[in-house]
Design a protein around this motif. Structure first.
Motif, PDB file in Angstrom:
ATOM      1  N   GLN A  56       0.834  -1.206   0.000  1.00 56.26           N
ATOM      2  CA  GLN A  56       0.000   0.000   0.000  1.00 56.26           C
ATOM      3  C   GLN A  56       0.868   1.255   0.000  1.00 56.26           C
ATOM      4  O   GLN A  56       0.568   2.227  -0.711  1.00 56.26           O
ATOM      5  CB  GLN A  56      -0.941  -0.007   1.214  1.00 56.26           C
ATOM      6  CG  GLN A  56      -1.974  -1.113   1.189  1.00 56.26           C
ATOM      7  CD  GLN A  56      -2.924  -1.017   0.019  1.00 56.26           C
ATOM      8  OE1 GLN A  56      -3.295   0.065  -0.399  1.00 56.26           O
ATOM      9  NE2 GLN A  56      -3.307  -2.166  -0.516  1.00 56.26           N
ATOM     10  N   SER A  57       1.952   1.241   0.782  1.00 54.48           N
ATOM     11  CA  SER A  57       2.834   2.412   0.793  1.00 54.48           C
ATOM     12  C   SER A  57       3.555   2.564  -0.539  1.00 54.48           C
ATOM     13  O   SER A  57       3.779   3.681  -1.014  1.00 54.48           O
ATOM     14  CB  SER A  57       3.837   2.313   1.943  1.00 54.48           C
ATOM     15  OG  SER A  57       4.702   1.218   1.733  1.00 54.48           O
ATOM     16  N   LEU A  58       3.901   1.450  -1.176  1.00 47.33           N
ATOM     17  CA  LEU A  58       4.502   1.504  -2.506  1.00 47.33           C
ATOM     18  C   LEU A  58       3.505   2.045  -3.523  1.00 47.33           C
ATOM     19  O   LEU A  58       3.867   2.819  -4.410  1.00 47.33           O
ATOM     20  CB  LEU A  58       4.995   0.111  -2.916  1.00 47.33           C
ATOM     21  CG  LEU A  58       5.719  -0.001  -4.244  1.00 47.33           C
ATOM     22  CD1 LEU A  58       7.030   0.754  -4.193  1.00 47.33           C
ATOM     23  CD2 LEU A  58       5.953  -1.450  -4.585  1.00 47.33           C
ATOM     24  N   GLY A  59       2.236   1.664  -3.368  1.00 49.59           N
ATOM     25  CA  GLY A  59       1.188   2.161  -4.267  1.00 49.59           C
ATOM     26  C   GLY A  59       0.983   3.661  -4.140  1.00 49.59           C
ATOM     27  O   GLY A  59       0.740   4.340  -5.136  1.00 49.59           O
ATOM     28  N   THR A  60       1.083   4.200  -2.920  1.00 45.01           N
ATOM     29  CA  THR A  60       0.944   5.650  -2.760  1.00 45.01           C
ATOM     30  C   THR A  60       2.142   6.382  -3.352  1.00 45.01           C
ATOM     31  O   THR A  60       2.000   7.502  -3.839  1.00 45.01           O
ATOM     32  CB  THR A  60       0.793   6.016  -1.274  1.00 45.01           C
ATOM     33  OG1 THR A  60       1.913   5.517  -0.550  1.00 45.01           O
ATOM     34  CG2 THR A  60      -0.487   5.444  -0.697  1.00 45.01           C
ATOM     35  N   LEU A  61       3.318   5.754  -3.332  1.00 54.45           N
ATOM     36  CA  LEU A  61       4.489   6.388  -3.942  1.00 54.45           C
ATOM     37  C   LEU A  61       4.402   6.397  -5.464  1.00 54.45           C
ATOM     38  O   LEU A  61       4.883   7.327  -6.110  1.00 54.45           O
ATOM     39  CB  LEU A  61       5.766   5.655  -3.520  1.00 54.45           C
ATOM     40  CG  LEU A  61       6.237   5.845  -2.085  1.00 54.45           C
ATOM     41  CD1 LEU A  61       7.433   4.965  -1.794  1.00 54.45           C
ATOM     42  CD2 LEU A  61       6.598   7.305  -1.850  1.00 54.45           C
ATOM     43  N   ALA A  66      -0.926   2.982  -9.015  1.00 54.43           N
ATOM     44  CA  ALA A  66      -1.436   2.291  -7.830  1.00 54.43           C
ATOM     45  C   ALA A  66      -2.608   1.374  -8.160  1.00 54.43           C
ATOM     46  O   ALA A  66      -2.970   0.532  -7.355  1.00 54.43           O
ATOM     47  CB  ALA A  66      -1.851   3.309  -6.768  1.00 54.43           C
ATOM     48  N   LEU A  67      -3.189   1.534  -9.341  1.00 56.59           N
ATOM     49  CA  LEU A  67      -4.273   0.645  -9.755  1.00 56.59           C
ATOM     50  C   LEU A  67      -3.783  -0.789  -9.912  1.00 56.59           C
ATOM     51  O   LEU A  67      -4.565  -1.733  -9.820  1.00 56.59           O
ATOM     52  CB  LEU A  67      -4.882   1.127 -11.078  1.00 56.59           C
ATOM     53  CG  LEU A  67      -5.606   2.468 -11.033  1.00 56.59           C
ATOM     54  CD1 LEU A  67      -5.985   2.899 -12.439  1.00 56.59           C
ATOM     55  CD2 LEU A  67      -6.847   2.349 -10.164  1.00 56.59           C
ATOM     56  N   LEU A  68      -2.486  -0.959 -10.166  1.00 57.00           N
ATOM     57  CA  LEU A  68      -1.913  -2.291 -10.348  1.00 57.00           C
ATOM     58  C   LEU A  68      -1.650  -3.003  -9.029  1.00 57.00           C
ATOM     59  O   LEU A  68      -1.419  -4.212  -9.016  1.00 57.00           O
ATOM     60  CB  LEU A  68      -0.607  -2.191 -11.140  1.00 57.00           C
ATOM     61  CG  LEU A  68      -0.728  -1.566 -12.532  1.00 57.00           C
ATOM     62  CD1 LEU A  68       0.648  -1.418 -13.157  1.00 57.00           C
ATOM     63  CD2 LEU A  68      -1.632  -2.397 -13.410  1.00 57.00           C
ATOM     64  N   LYS A  71      -5.566  -5.219  -3.858  1.00 60.23           N
ATOM     65  CA  LYS A  71      -6.441  -4.595  -2.866  1.00 60.23           C
ATOM     66  C   LYS A  71      -6.119  -5.125  -1.468  1.00 60.23           C
ATOM     67  O   LYS A  71      -5.493  -6.164  -1.304  1.00 60.23           O
ATOM     68  CB  LYS A  71      -7.908  -4.876  -3.198  1.00 60.23           C
ATOM     69  CG  LYS A  71      -8.323  -4.374  -4.553  1.00 60.23           C
ATOM     70  CD  LYS A  71      -8.200  -2.876  -4.617  1.00 60.23           C
ATOM     71  CE  LYS A  71      -8.570  -2.362  -5.985  1.00 60.23           C
ATOM     72  NZ  LYS A  71      -8.002  -1.093  -6.294  1.00 60.23           N
ATOM     73  N   LYS A  72      -6.607  -4.428  -0.460  1.00 57.59           N
ATOM     74  CA  LYS A  72      -6.356  -4.822   0.920  1.00 57.59           C
ATOM     75  C   LYS A  72      -7.051  -6.155   1.205  1.00 57.59           C
ATOM     76  O   LYS A  72      -8.200  -6.341   0.878  1.00 57.59           O
ATOM     77  CB  LYS A  72      -6.872  -3.752   1.865  1.00 57.59           C
ATOM     78  CG  LYS A  72      -6.392  -3.929   3.279  1.00 57.59           C
ATOM     79  CD  LYS A  72      -6.306  -2.586   3.955  1.00 57.59           C
ATOM     80  CE  LYS A  72      -5.761  -2.710   5.339  1.00 57.59           C
ATOM     81  NZ  LYS A  72      -4.331  -2.840   5.365  1.00 57.59           N
ATOM     82  N   GLY A  73      -6.323  -7.077   1.775  1.00 57.68           N
ATOM     83  CA  GLY A  73      -6.836  -8.404   2.086  1.00 57.68           C
ATOM     84  C   GLY A  73      -6.483  -9.447   1.038  1.00 57.68           C
ATOM     85  O   GLY A  73      -6.668 -10.639   1.261  1.00 57.68           O
ATOM     86  N   ALA A  74      -5.958  -9.013  -0.115  1.00 59.73           N
ATOM     87  CA  ALA A  74      -5.638  -9.966  -1.181  1.00 59.73           C
ATOM     88  C   ALA A  74      -4.424 -10.819  -0.816  1.00 59.73           C
ATOM     89  O   ALA A  74      -4.387 -12.012  -1.113  1.00 59.73           O
ATOM     90  CB  ALA A  74      -5.374  -9.224  -2.487  1.00 59.73           C
ATOM     91  N   VAL A  75      -3.450 -10.232  -0.152  1.00 59.33           N
ATOM     92  CA  VAL A  75      -2.241 -10.993   0.213  1.00 59.33           C
ATOM     93  C   VAL A  75      -2.585 -12.044   1.261  1.00 59.33           C
ATOM     94  O   VAL A  75      -2.145 -13.196   1.167  1.00 59.33           O
ATOM     95  CB  VAL A  75      -1.134 -10.037   0.711  1.00 59.33           C
ATOM     96  CG1 VAL A  75       0.076 -10.817   1.181  1.00 59.33           C
ATOM     97  CG2 VAL A  75      -0.737  -9.067  -0.390  1.00 59.33           C
ATOM     98  N   GLU A  76      -3.395 -11.671   2.246  1.00 55.23           N
ATOM     99  CA  GLU A  76      -3.800 -12.635   3.273  1.00 55.23           C
ATOM    100  C   GLU A  76      -4.609 -13.775   2.674  1.00 55.23           C
ATOM    101  O   GLU A  76      -4.412 -14.946   3.026  1.00 55.23           O
ATOM    102  CB  GLU A  76      -4.606 -11.941   4.367  1.00 55.23           C
ATOM    103  CG  GLU A  76      -4.956 -12.862   5.510  1.00 55.23           C
ATOM    104  CD  GLU A  76      -5.706 -12.145   6.619  1.00 55.23           C
ATOM    105  OE1 GLU A  76      -6.273 -12.855   7.451  1.00 55.23           O
ATOM    106  OE2 GLU A  76      -5.721 -10.901   6.639  1.00 55.23           O
TER     107      GLU A  76
END
Length: 135
Positions: A56-61, A66-68, A71-76
């Motif tokens: 998420q922090s990499l996506g904000t940078l 960041a569309l690539l 989403k949150k919860g996908a890694v888990e």
């Protein structure tokens, strides 16, 4: 070349021993195995949350790219799908078996050296040496 083959054979033996240890644990102590899997699942969730936070922090940078990012919860969900808790448990069992094997080998070497030293006299450092031939 021989050392590489020895290393790989030890690694395969450790992995097979971990698999048999897991099977024996699950057959004879299912409640302990469930507790171990739950603990490994919590560790997998911790790894997943750290990975998601870094993504998420990499996506904000990256800004528009960041569309690539997942989403949150996908890694888990992915870690649960591939059975990361079992992988972490197998790694832990393998490390424990390796440490037990090292302790057994070190203990056997120490016992062998102490038995070997007890039976044969060794030269002492403070012993006097004769300067000439014996009389």
């Amino acid at each position: 070349m021989r050392s590489r083959i020895a290393f790989l054979s030890r690694l395969v033996a450790l992995k097979l021993a971990a698999l048999f240890a897991f099977v024996l644990l699950s057959l004879y102590t299912p409640s302990t195995t469930n507790a171990l899997l739950d603990g490994a699942g919590e560790a997998a969730k911790l790894v997943a949350s750290g990975t998601e936070a870094s993504l998420q922090s990499l996506g904000t940078l990256l800004g528009d790219a960041a569309l690539l990012m997942p989403k949150k919860g996908a890694v888990e969900l992915t870690m649960r799908y591939v059975g990361m808790d079992k992988v972490l448990l197998f790694v832990g069992i393998t490390i424990a078996l390796y440490l037990a094997w090292l302790a057994a080998v070190a203990g056997a070497r120490g016992a062998w050296r102490s038995l070997d030293a007890a039976g044969s006299p060794r030269a002492r450092r403070d012993a006097r040496l004769q300067s000439g031939p014996p009389r």
